[in-house]
Design a protein around this motif. Structure first.
Motif, PDB file in Angstrom:
ATOM      1  N   PHE A 230       0.840  -1.193   0.000  1.00 59.65           N
ATOM      2  CA  PHE A 230       0.000   0.000   0.000  1.00 59.65           C
ATOM      3  C   PHE A 230       0.877   1.245   0.000  1.00 59.65           C
ATOM      4  O   PHE A 230       2.058   1.198   0.343  1.00 59.65           O
ATOM      5  N   VAL A 232       0.484   5.616   1.011  1.00 61.18           N
ATOM      6  CA  VAL A 232      -0.332   6.610   1.699  1.00 61.18           C
ATOM      7  C   VAL A 232      -0.465   7.852   0.823  1.00 61.18           C
ATOM      8  O   VAL A 232       0.445   8.198   0.076  1.00 61.18           O
ATOM      9  N   THR A 282      -5.812   4.940   8.158  1.00 67.36           N
ATOM     10  CA  THR A 282      -5.722   4.206   6.896  1.00 67.36           C
ATOM     11  C   THR A 282      -6.660   4.773   5.831  1.00 67.36           C
ATOM     12  O   THR A 282      -6.876   4.123   4.805  1.00 67.36           O
ATOM     13  N   ILE A 285      -5.740   5.163   1.603  1.00 65.61           N
ATOM     14  CA  ILE A 285      -4.523   4.473   1.176  1.00 65.61           C
ATOM     15  C   ILE A 285      -4.766   3.775  -0.146  1.00 65.61           C
ATOM     16  O   ILE A 285      -5.885   3.372  -0.457  1.00 65.61           O
ATOM     17  N   GLN A 286      -3.721   3.603  -0.914  1.00 63.93           N
ATOM     18  CA  GLN A 286      -3.790   2.978  -2.234  1.00 63.93           C
ATOM     19  C   GLN A 286      -3.172   1.583  -2.144  1.00 63.93           C
ATOM     20  O   GLN A 286      -2.000   1.434  -1.804  1.00 63.93           O
ATOM     21  N   ARG A 287      -3.980   0.575  -2.408  1.00 64.05           N
ATOM     22  CA  ARG A 287      -3.498  -0.795  -2.350  1.00 64.05           C
ATOM     23  C   ARG A 287      -2.764  -1.162  -3.636  1.00 64.05           C
ATOM     24  O   ARG A 287      -3.160  -0.770  -4.728  1.00 64.05           O
TER      25      ARG A 287
END
Length: 288
Positions: A230, A232, A282, A285-287
């Motif tokens: 992930f 941020v 969280t 957030i970008q997975r």
């Protein structure tokens, strides 16, 4: 330095500083445009570079403040000078430049393009420096995080088939031995294809009956946590797993981190240097 940690507010700060530097070369007054007569050919309007006080008080003060803010945001760890953060010094410089520009503009009897444009740029610069960390529209990342390479997901600590053996989050691959060479002491080698367990290198007797090997169960718990990568959207603190209030690291945008465990609403994240901590926020957030 990580330029991907810069926000939209930092982009406004950089743009205003560029305009402020350009304005320093323009005319501070407009006497030459209002003059008539033969002697007006020798009359030139001064720029900020002809007045050291105006140059340092408005233009260079704003540019220096913008540089301090940008460098402080791009560094992975904040630098402090006399107990204060570099970004705080930069904000103070920008406010001083806007304040000096305002009173210089009010006191001037003739205002040129350099003075007017310089005050507007200094005002925008100070506003972006103060409101950048506060407004959500300015807190977004200036540059989007790059997409990770598409690989087959694998449990943390197990290298996926065909994936490179180097890189953060994967164990260091053992040096491959050339085919036909003897293994070095201390480096166990995998058994040959068809070798019996416990006797490497010896082929298994296909005529002897063997017990049926148990097949791994494909039924995994539905709520089991699977590690994932992930990134941020903005810089966020990483707190210790012992619950201490002081952060142990700061996660920067543009860098991929590994989430290894779920901890309530937060995640247990691991940094590039192996430190683990709790990411409490969280949101967004970008997975990978």
């Amino acid at each position: 330095m990580n330029i991907r940690s810069l926000t939209r507010g930092d982009g406004v700060v950089i743009g205003a500083a560029v305009v402020l530097f350009i304005a320093s070369f323009l005319d501070l007054t407009s006497y030459g445009n209002q003059c008539s007569g033969s002697y007006c050919a020798n009359l030139n309007n001064p720029s900020a570079w002809d007045s050291l006080g105006t140059l340092m008080g408005i233009y260079l003060a704003g540019v220096i403040g913008a540089a301090l803010i940008t460098v402080a945001r791009a560094l992975p760890q904040p630098r402090k000078v006399v107990g204060l953060d570099m970004a705080q010094f930069g904000v103070a410089f920008t406010i001083f430049a806007a304040w000096t520009g305002f009173w210089t503009l009010v006191d001037a009897s003739s205002r040129g393009a350099g003075l007017i444009l310089g005050f507007i740029a200094a005002l925008v610069l100070a506003g972006a420096a103060v409101a950048g960390p506060l407004l959500p529209a300015l807190k977004g990342p200036l540059l989007s995080a790059p997409k990770p390479a598409a690989v087959t997901p694998s449990p943390y600590g197990v290298q996926a088939a065909g994936a490179p053996g180097q890189g953060y989050g994967y164990p260091g691959a053992q040096a491959q031995q050339p085919y036909g060479t003897q293994p070095q002491p201390g480096h166990p080698q995998p058994a040959a294809f068809g070798a019996q367990a416990g006797h490497p290198g010896q082929p298994q007797d296909t005529h002897q009956p063997t017990a049926a090997q148990p097949q791994p169960s494909s039924d995994a718990p539905a709520g089991e946590f699977a590690p994932f990568w992930f990134a941020v959207p903005v810089a966020r603190p990483l707190y210790g797993e012992d619950g201490s209030p002081a952060p142990i690291a700061e996660l920067a945008p543009g860098t991929w981190y590994l989430a290894v465990e779920q901890r309530g609403p937060g995640l247990i994240a691991q940094t590039q240097d192996g430190r683990r901590g709790v990411l409490q926020d969280t949101t967004g957030i970008q997975r990978g």
